[in-house]
Write an enzyme that holds these catalytic residues in place. Structure first.
Site, PDB file in Angstrom:
ATOM      1  N   SER A   1     -10.696   2.703  13.702  1.00 14.94           N
ATOM      2  CA  SER A   1     -10.014   1.626  12.963  1.00 14.94           C
ATOM      3  C   SER A   1      -9.883   0.369  13.827  1.00 14.94           C
ATOM      4  O   SER A   1      -9.948  -0.751  13.329  1.00 14.94           O
ATOM      5  CB  SER A   1      -8.643   2.085  12.446  1.00 14.94           C
ATOM      6  OG  SER A   1      -7.691   2.192  13.485  1.00 14.94           O
TER       7      SER A   1
ATOM      8  N   CYS B   1      -3.533  -3.428   4.237  1.00 21.44           N
ATOM      9  CA  CYS B   1      -2.640  -4.481   4.762  1.00 21.44           C
ATOM     10  C   CYS B   1      -3.040  -5.879   4.292  1.00 21.44           C
ATOM     11  O   CYS B   1      -2.359  -6.859   4.584  1.00 21.44           O
ATOM     12  CB  CYS B   1      -2.606  -4.438   6.287  1.00 21.44           C
ATOM     13  SG  CYS B   1      -2.128  -2.838   6.926  1.00 21.44           S
TER      14      CYS B   1
ATOM     15  N   ASN C   1       4.717  -1.580  12.825  1.00 18.99           N
ATOM     16  CA  ASN C   1       3.774  -1.992  11.782  1.00 18.99           C
ATOM     17  C   ASN C   1       4.468  -2.008  10.425  1.00 18.99           C
ATOM     18  O   ASN C   1       5.113  -1.028  10.042  1.00 18.99           O
ATOM     19  CB  ASN C   1       2.583  -1.017  11.737  1.00 18.99           C
ATOM     20  CG  ASN C   1       1.410  -1.582  10.932  1.00 18.99           C
ATOM     21  OD1 ASN C   1       1.502  -2.669  10.362  1.00 18.99           O
ATOM     22  ND2 ASN C   1       0.313  -0.854  10.901  1.00 18.99           N
TER      23      ASN C   1
ATOM     24  N   HIS D   1      -3.092 -10.005  12.452  1.00 17.15           N
ATOM     25  CA  HIS D   1      -2.452  -8.803  11.885  1.00 17.15           C
ATOM     26  C   HIS D   1      -2.034  -7.910  13.068  1.00 17.15           C
ATOM     27  O   HIS D   1      -2.818  -7.686  13.991  1.00 17.15           O
ATOM     28  CB  HIS D   1      -3.442  -8.069  10.978  1.00 17.15           C
ATOM     29  CG  HIS D   1      -2.960  -6.718  10.566  1.00 17.15           C
ATOM     30  ND1 HIS D   1      -1.775  -6.530   9.899  1.00 17.15           N
ATOM     31  CD2 HIS D   1      -3.490  -5.469  10.756  1.00 17.15           C
ATOM     32  CE1 HIS D   1      -1.587  -5.236   9.675  1.00 17.15           C
ATOM     33  NE2 HIS D   1      -2.606  -4.576  10.189  1.00 17.15           N
TER      34      HIS D   1
ATOM     35  N   THR E   1       3.121   3.990  15.840  1.00 17.32           N
ATOM     36  CA  THR E   1       2.741   2.719  15.190  1.00 17.32           C
ATOM     37  C   THR E   1       3.260   2.657  13.750  1.00 17.32           C
ATOM     38  O   THR E   1       2.682   1.977  12.910  1.00 17.32           O
ATOM     39  CB  THR E   1       1.214   2.485  15.234  1.00 17.32           C
ATOM     40  OG1 THR E   1       0.555   3.500  14.469  1.00 17.32           O
ATOM     41  CG2 THR E   1       0.671   2.507  16.641  1.00 17.32           C
TER      42      THR E   1
ATOM     43  N   SER F   1      -7.502  -2.368   6.076  1.00 18.17           N
ATOM     44  CA  SER F   1      -8.472  -1.291   6.284  1.00 18.17           C
ATOM     45  C   SER F   1      -9.234  -1.006   4.999  1.00 18.17           C
ATOM     46  O   SER F   1      -8.763  -1.265   3.894  1.00 18.17           O
ATOM     47  CB  SER F   1      -7.744  -0.024   6.730  1.00 18.17           C
ATOM     48  OG  SER F   1      -7.277  -0.179   8.039  1.00 18.17           O
TER      49      SER F   1
ATOM     50  N   LYS G   1      -6.131  -7.319  21.940  1.00 16.52           N
ATOM     51  CA  LYS G   1      -7.567  -6.990  21.808  1.00 16.52           C
ATOM     52  C   LYS G   1      -8.257  -8.019  20.904  1.00 16.52           C
ATOM     53  O   LYS G   1      -9.380  -8.432  21.148  1.00 16.52           O
ATOM     54  CB  LYS G   1      -7.742  -5.598  21.193  1.00 16.52           C
ATOM     55  CG  LYS G   1      -7.367  -4.420  22.100  1.00 16.52           C
ATOM     56  CD  LYS G   1      -7.532  -3.131  21.310  1.00 16.52           C
ATOM     57  CE  LYS G   1      -6.857  -1.932  21.963  1.00 16.52           C
ATOM     58  NZ  LYS G   1      -7.606  -1.314  23.020  1.00 16.52           N
TER      59      LYS G   1
ATOM     60  N   GLU H   1       0.846  -1.198   0.000  1.00 16.09           N
ATOM     61  CA  GLU H   1       0.000   0.000   0.000  1.00 16.09           C
ATOM     62  C   GLU H   1       0.879   1.244   0.000  1.00 16.09           C
ATOM     63  O   GLU H   1       0.397   2.356   0.170  1.00 16.09           O
ATOM     64  CB  GLU H   1      -0.954  -0.001   1.191  1.00 16.09           C
ATOM     65  CG  GLU H   1      -0.295  -0.185   2.536  1.00 16.09           C
ATOM     66  CD  GLU H   1      -1.306  -0.331   3.669  1.00 16.09           C
ATOM     67  OE1 GLU H   1      -2.076   0.600   3.895  1.00 16.09           O
ATOM     68  OE2 GLU H   1      -1.292  -1.386   4.328  1.00 16.09           O
TER      69      GLU H   1
HETATM   70  N1  CAA Z   1       1.112   3.207  30.657  1.00 17.03           N
HETATM   71  C1  CAA Z   1       0.539   2.104  30.105  1.00 17.03           C
HETATM   72  N2  CAA Z   1      -0.511   2.173  29.217  1.00 17.03           N
HETATM   73  C2  CAA Z   1      -0.950   3.399  28.869  1.00 17.03           C
HETATM   74  C3  CAA Z   1      -0.399   4.585  29.410  1.00 17.03           C
HETATM   75  C4  CAA Z   1       0.675   4.461  30.348  1.00 17.03           C
HETATM   76  N3  CAA Z   1       1.277   5.529  30.887  1.00 17.03           N
HETATM   77  N4  CAA Z   1      -1.065   5.630  28.888  1.00 17.03           N
HETATM   78  C5  CAA Z   1      -2.000   5.131  28.033  1.00 17.03           C
HETATM   79  N5  CAA Z   1      -1.928   3.786  28.026  1.00 17.03           N
HETATM   80  C6  CAA Z   1      -2.715   2.832  27.235  1.00 17.03           C
HETATM   81  C7  CAA Z   1      -4.174   3.206  27.071  1.00 17.03           C
HETATM   82  O1  CAA Z   1      -4.937   2.791  28.187  1.00 17.03           O
HETATM   83  C8  CAA Z   1      -4.516   2.443  25.786  1.00 17.03           C
HETATM   84  O2  CAA Z   1      -4.718   1.077  26.095  1.00 17.03           O
HETATM   85  P1  CAA Z   1      -6.097   0.350  25.617  1.00 17.03           P
HETATM   86  O3  CAA Z   1      -6.135   0.424  24.130  1.00 17.03           O
HETATM   87  O4  CAA Z   1      -5.945  -1.049  26.137  1.00 17.03           O
HETATM   88  O5  CAA Z   1      -7.217   1.111  26.244  1.00 17.03           O
HETATM   89  C9  CAA Z   1      -3.229   2.510  24.976  1.00 17.03           C
HETATM   90  O6  CAA Z   1      -2.202   2.894  25.903  1.00 17.03           O
HETATM   91  C10 CAA Z   1      -3.272   3.534  23.853  1.00 17.03           C
HETATM   92  O7  CAA Z   1      -3.713   4.748  24.385  1.00 17.03           O
HETATM   93  P2  CAA Z   1      -4.731   5.687  23.577  1.00 17.03           P
HETATM   94  O8  CAA Z   1      -5.856   4.884  23.025  1.00 17.03           O
HETATM   95  O9  CAA Z   1      -5.061   6.848  24.440  1.00 17.03           O
HETATM   96  O10 CAA Z   1      -3.752   6.141  22.393  1.00 17.03           O
HETATM   97  P3  CAA Z   1      -4.023   7.146  21.230  1.00 17.03           P
HETATM   98  O11 CAA Z   1      -5.364   7.772  21.323  1.00 17.03           O
HETATM   99  O12 CAA Z   1      -2.848   8.050  21.170  1.00 17.03           O
HETATM  100  O13 CAA Z   1      -4.004   6.250  19.894  1.00 17.03           O
HETATM  101  C11 CAA Z   1      -4.061   4.500  18.341  1.00 17.03           C
HETATM  102  C12 CAA Z   1      -3.819   4.870  19.810  1.00 17.03           C
HETATM  103  C13 CAA Z   1      -5.518   4.768  17.972  1.00 17.03           C
HETATM  104  C14 CAA Z   1      -3.775   3.023  18.157  1.00 17.03           C
HETATM  105  C15 CAA Z   1      -3.108   5.344  17.428  1.00 17.03           C
HETATM  106  O14 CAA Z   1      -1.776   4.997  17.717  1.00 17.03           O
HETATM  107  C16 CAA Z   1      -3.363   5.172  15.954  1.00 17.03           C
HETATM  108  O15 CAA Z   1      -4.199   5.842  15.366  1.00 17.03           O
HETATM  109  N6  CAA Z   1      -2.617   4.226  15.285  1.00 17.03           N
HETATM  110  C17 CAA Z   1      -2.768   3.967  13.846  1.00 17.03           C
HETATM  111  C18 CAA Z   1      -4.015   3.178  13.522  1.00 17.03           C
HETATM  112  C19 CAA Z   1      -3.944   1.712  13.862  1.00 17.03           C
HETATM  113  O16 CAA Z   1      -2.905   1.136  14.035  1.00 17.03           O
HETATM  114  N7  CAA Z   1      -5.135   1.074  13.949  1.00 17.03           N
HETATM  115  C20 CAA Z   1      -5.209  -0.347  14.215  1.00 17.03           C
HETATM  116  C21 CAA Z   1      -6.416  -0.982  13.599  1.00 17.03           C
HETATM  117  S1  CAA Z   1      -6.441  -0.683  11.814  1.00 17.03           S
HETATM  118  C22 CAA Z   1      -5.285  -1.799  11.196  1.00 17.03           C
HETATM  119  O17 CAA Z   1      -4.892  -2.706  11.858  1.00 17.03           O
HETATM  120  C23 CAA Z   1      -4.757  -1.576   9.809  1.00 17.03           C
HETATM  121  C24 CAA Z   1      -3.390  -1.010   9.918  1.00 17.03           C
HETATM  122  O18 CAA Z   1      -2.399  -1.712   9.953  1.00 17.03           O
HETATM  123  C25 CAA Z   1      -3.249   0.439   9.989  1.00 17.03           C
END
Ligand code: CAA
Length: 396
Positions: free
Chosen positions: A206, A113, A287, A244, A156, A320, A253, A81
């Site tokens: 996502s 992906c 990733n 994945h 990521t 996605s 999860k 991609e």
């Molecule tokens: N110590 C330990 N854990 C902590 C922490 C700390 N100090 N602070 C926060 N955390 C935990 C949170 O509790 C959370 O855990 P859970 O998911 O179990 O609740 C985790 O850290 C992440 O915290 P947030 O959700 O607050 O993080 P964020 O809002 O900054 O974003 C994300 C996380 C959405 C994954 C972001 O990194 C993102 O957008 N990533 C890209 C998208 C992605 O990878 N999506 C996955 C599904 S899509 C897919 O798989 C296709 C692909 O390859 C892209």
């Protein structure tokens, strides 16, 4: 006729960023990236690396591991991609760099992906049908995952390629014909507009789209397998589950969701046993989009202490947008020894850590790479050197 993986190869950049250091630079608690997302290191490609060079390196490893010659390959597909051209496929550059035969079907596949999985399943049917006539298919998943500096997706990111040599002599894994469950739905969870080098993502949505697709594909697999019923959790029919891995926590999860669907009241209890070994290498790379699930598969075969010969592995690929597939394969004798012999853990250990300013300078330089005038660069192996007359130039 049997079809499966005869060998595999991996390529990752020689450089990475420690996520704890990146967190400190962004004013975030390191625990959020390392424990919260489940990633320790993130691979960062040098400016002389792109999807083509990573793909060619991974393919060379897979071919050498199997003693496969250029003439043996009858189909070459790159799933990506993050291609380098709107028209010319990455696979054509790879064909040239590897000196593969002109009697070869060469093309590129795209569905986020899932692109590599689409190619793999197609190649499997090509072999099973007899159309391959003893030739092998080289399927390469190659990507540079890029969300941009300072975005929520930044921790990521990653970069790398996994090459899969498919044939009627599966020495690593034999895939189970007909045992696949697909799920597709038009969603806007992650995409990259034609004018952008960075992906656009609705991060939390996502995650939900991934889990919905997992549920749909897992149920479709069970229908296709026609083996409903029996004692205990359905997923205990697998010796390991490979999901994945956009980041390690996503696999947790995913597993929690599968076990809950199975009716397991303690959905985390089986995580270390069924999923843990598949996350050792991904946690060091980040990733790599199309290749992520296959890096996790290599991690399982390389790092699991359990004897897996003859056992079934469940695989979940998510792209996605979206399309997903749950499918399965049986581990072949000596598969683990063969993958261990590739020295993948050692390969990752030998990389160099980048400081955050070095990483940011590379990210900025990559912005202009498509217009960089080609120049001779010192070094060994496949390297991107820039463009001349709008043509990409590579050192072999
Ligand atoms: N110590 C330990 N854990 C902590 C922490 C700390 N100090 N602070 C926060 N955390 C935990 C949170 O509790 C959370 O855990 P859970 O998911 O179990 O609740 C985790 O850290 C992440 O915290 P947030 O959700 O607050 O993080 P964020 O809002 O900054 O974003 C994300 C996380 C959405 C994954 C972001 O990194 C993102 O957008 N990533 C890209 C998208 C992605 O990878 N999506 C996955 C599904 S899509 C897919 O798989 C296709 C692909 O390859 C892209």
């Amino acid at each position: 006729m049997q079809a499966g993986l005869e060998s595999l190869g991996i390529a990752v950049p020689p450089t990475y960023v420690e996520l704890a250091e990146l967190a400190r630079a962004r004013g975030v608690a390191p625990g959020k990236y390392v424990d919260g997302l489940g990633v320790t290191r993130m691979a960062v490609p040098l400016v002389e690396e792109d999807t083509v060079t990573l793909a060619a390196r991974a393919a060379r490893m897979a071919m050498e591991a199997a003693g496969c010659t250029a003439e043996d390959v009858g189909m070459l597909v790159v799933g990506t991609e993050t291609a380098v051209d709107h028209s010319k496929p990455v696979s054509s550059y790879v064909q040239g760099l590897l000196g593969l035969s002109t009697r070869c079907r060469v093309f590129e596949t795209k569905h986020a992906c899932y692109g590599g999985t689409a190619a793999l399943l197609l190649a499997m049917d090509w072999v099973r049908s007899g159309s391959a006539k003893g030739k092998k298919a080289l399927i390469i998943c190659s990507d540079i995952a890029r969300y941009g500096v300072g975005t929520p997706g930044e921790p990521t990111q990653g970069a790398g390629a996994v090459a899969l040599l498919v044939s009627d002599k599966p020495k690593l894994l034999a895939f189970e014909a007909g045992k696949t469950g697909a799920y597709a739905k038009d969603v806007m969870d992650f995409w990259r507009p034609l004018y952008s080098k960075d992906a656009v993502v609705d991060g939390h949505y996502s995650v939900q789209c991934y889990l919905d697709a997992l549920e749909g594909a897992y149920r479709a697999y069970q229908e296709a397998a026609e083996d409903a019923g029996g004692e205990g959790a359905y997923s205990d029919r697998f010796a390991a589950l490979v999901y994945h891995v956009p980041y390690g926590k996503m696999s947790r999860k995913a597993h929690r969701h599968v076990r809950t669907l199975d009716g397991d009241k303690e959905p985390d209890a089986s995580f270390d046993r069924l999923v843990g070994p598949s996350l050792v290498l991904p946690s060091q790379v980040g990733n790599i989009y199309t290749g992520s699930m296959y890096l996790a598969l290599a991690s399982l075969l390389s790092c699991s202490r359990e004897e897996l010969t003859g056992k079934r592995v469940g695989l979940f690929s998510y792209g996605s947008g979206s399309c997903a597939e749950f499918f399965s394969a049986v581990v072949q004798p000596e598969a683990q020894a063969r993958v261990k012999a590739l020295g993948l853990e050692n390969l990752l250990e030998k990389r160099r850590a980048l400081s955050i300013p070095e990483y940011e300078a590379i990210m900025a330089a990559r912005e202009k790479l498509d217009d960089k005038p080609a120049e001779e660069t010192p070094g060994e192996g496949f390297r991107y050197q820039g463009t001349r007359d709008h043509k990409r130039i590579y050192a072999r």
